[in-house]
Design a protein around this motif. Structure first.
Motif, PDB file in Angstrom:
ATOM      1  N   ARG A  49       0.849  -1.195   0.000  1.00  0.00           N
ATOM      2  CA  ARG A  49       0.000   0.000   0.000  1.00  0.00           C
ATOM      3  C   ARG A  49       0.889   1.250   0.000  1.00  0.00           C
ATOM      4  N   LYS A  52      -0.428   4.815  -0.149  1.00  0.00           N
ATOM      5  CA  LYS A  52      -1.179   5.160   1.062  1.00  0.00           C
ATOM      6  C   LYS A  52      -0.230   5.422   2.223  1.00  0.00           C
ATOM      7  N   GLU A  53       0.773   4.555   2.366  1.00  0.00           N
ATOM      8  CA  GLU A  53       1.693   4.666   3.488  1.00  0.00           C
ATOM      9  C   GLU A  53       2.659   5.835   3.332  1.00  0.00           C
ATOM     10  N   PRO A  55       2.305   8.977   1.250  1.00  0.00           N
ATOM     11  CA  PRO A  55       1.605   9.861   0.306  1.00  0.00           C
ATOM     12  C   PRO A  55       2.490  10.956  -0.279  1.00  0.00           C
ATOM     13  N   ARG A  58       3.887  10.766  -4.084  1.00  0.00           N
ATOM     14  CA  ARG A  58       3.076  10.847  -5.305  1.00  0.00           C
ATOM     15  C   ARG A  58       3.575  11.878  -6.318  1.00  0.00           C
ATOM     16  N   ASP A 107     -10.690  -4.576   0.052  1.00  0.00           N
ATOM     17  CA  ASP A 107     -10.708  -4.042   1.407  1.00  0.00           C
ATOM     18  C   ASP A 107     -11.347  -4.978   2.430  1.00  0.00           C
ATOM     19  N   GLU A 228      -6.895  -0.408  -2.609  1.00  0.00           N
ATOM     20  CA  GLU A 228      -6.397   0.924  -2.935  1.00  0.00           C
ATOM     21  C   GLU A 228      -7.197   1.423  -4.128  1.00  0.00           C
ATOM     22  N   LEU A 230      -7.118   5.089  -6.293  1.00  0.00           N
ATOM     23  CA  LEU A 230      -6.693   6.466  -6.474  1.00  0.00           C
ATOM     24  C   LEU A 230      -6.866   6.837  -7.938  1.00  0.00           C
TER      25      LEU A 230
END
Length: 236
Positions: A49, A52-53, A55, A58, A107, A228, A230
């Motif tokens: 992830r 997510k972990e 950010p 990006r 999820d 995830e 996005l």
């Protein structure tokens, strides 16, 4: 891209420059790695992830150049559904035998027709979806180091992604060809999950750091949700 459709993979060099790679590595080197999404052994360091972990990574990843490649090859309907960072250390004895990527991350576990082989690891549910869904996913692997057959470059079987579920023990090497996908630092490899691929041990004392990103343009049925999710316009 014709090679991606026919062979199941493509390599594009010089997608990321030195400044962008430095930004990625500096960000990774300054994070707390004590959480459950971080796997640390003598042979492998991995972050599940990843986006997510971490950010803050990006902007360094979703550059104009990478966005342009995604848009040109796959259109504007794709979104990210999985991200992992791999660091194969210089003296790693870790290898991966030939396989296809047959599962997706979701999820929670919800029984759904056509979705089976459920597993859970580190609070992450994985399931094997219908093959049509797998055929519509593509993976981008961002290489942060020069990678060849001596430090774990992927070996693949061209065209194997068009043969459905292809068990490695049934490979007929009299008919199939093995290709080693060397990728220079800053390059990317794009591949289909159903492409048979493997990775050898490192023998040249060089690192192999890779960011693995998976994309789909399909929502899941029956209440299932991607672990995830996005959209490209969120990669800022």
């Amino acid at each position: 891209m014709e090679s991606l459709r026919s062979a199941g993979y493509a390599v594009i060099n010089d997608v990321f420059g030195t400044e962008e790679i430095t930004g990625i590595l500096d960000t990774i080197n300054n994070i707390d790695t004590s959480g459950p999404a971080f796997r640390k052994t003598n042979d492998l360091f991995a972050i599940r992830r990843f986006l997510k972990e971490v950010p803050g990574i990006r902007p360094f990843i979703f550059t104009n150049r990478l966005r342009e490649i995604i848009s040109q090859l796959f259109g504007k309907d794709y979104f990210l559904v999985k991200s992992i960072y791999f660091d194969k250390p210089e003296q790693s004895n870790w290898f991966v035998a030939y396989h296809q990527d047959l599962t997706i991350s979701v999820d929670q576990k919800i029984p759904c027709e056509g979705f089976d082989q459920w597993t859970i690891k580190n609070d992450q549910f994985a399931v094997q979806p219908p093959i049509a869904l797998l055929e519509n996913i593509f993976t981008i692997r961002i290489h942060l180091d020069d990678t060849d057959e001596n430090n774990g470059a992927l070996k693949i079987v061209p065209g194997s992604h068009r043969k459905g579920i292809y068990r490695p023990e049934t490979i007929d090497w009299n008919k199939e060809q093995e290709v080693v996908c060397n990728v220079p630092r800053g390059g990317i490899m794009i591949m289909q999950p159903l492409l048979l691929h493997a990775s050898n041990r490192t023998v040249n004392n060089n690192k192999r750091r890779v960011i693995h990103l998976e994309f789909s343009d399909q929502q899941l049925p029956g209440g299932l949700q991607w672990a995830e999710y996005l959209a490209l316009n969120n990669f800022t």
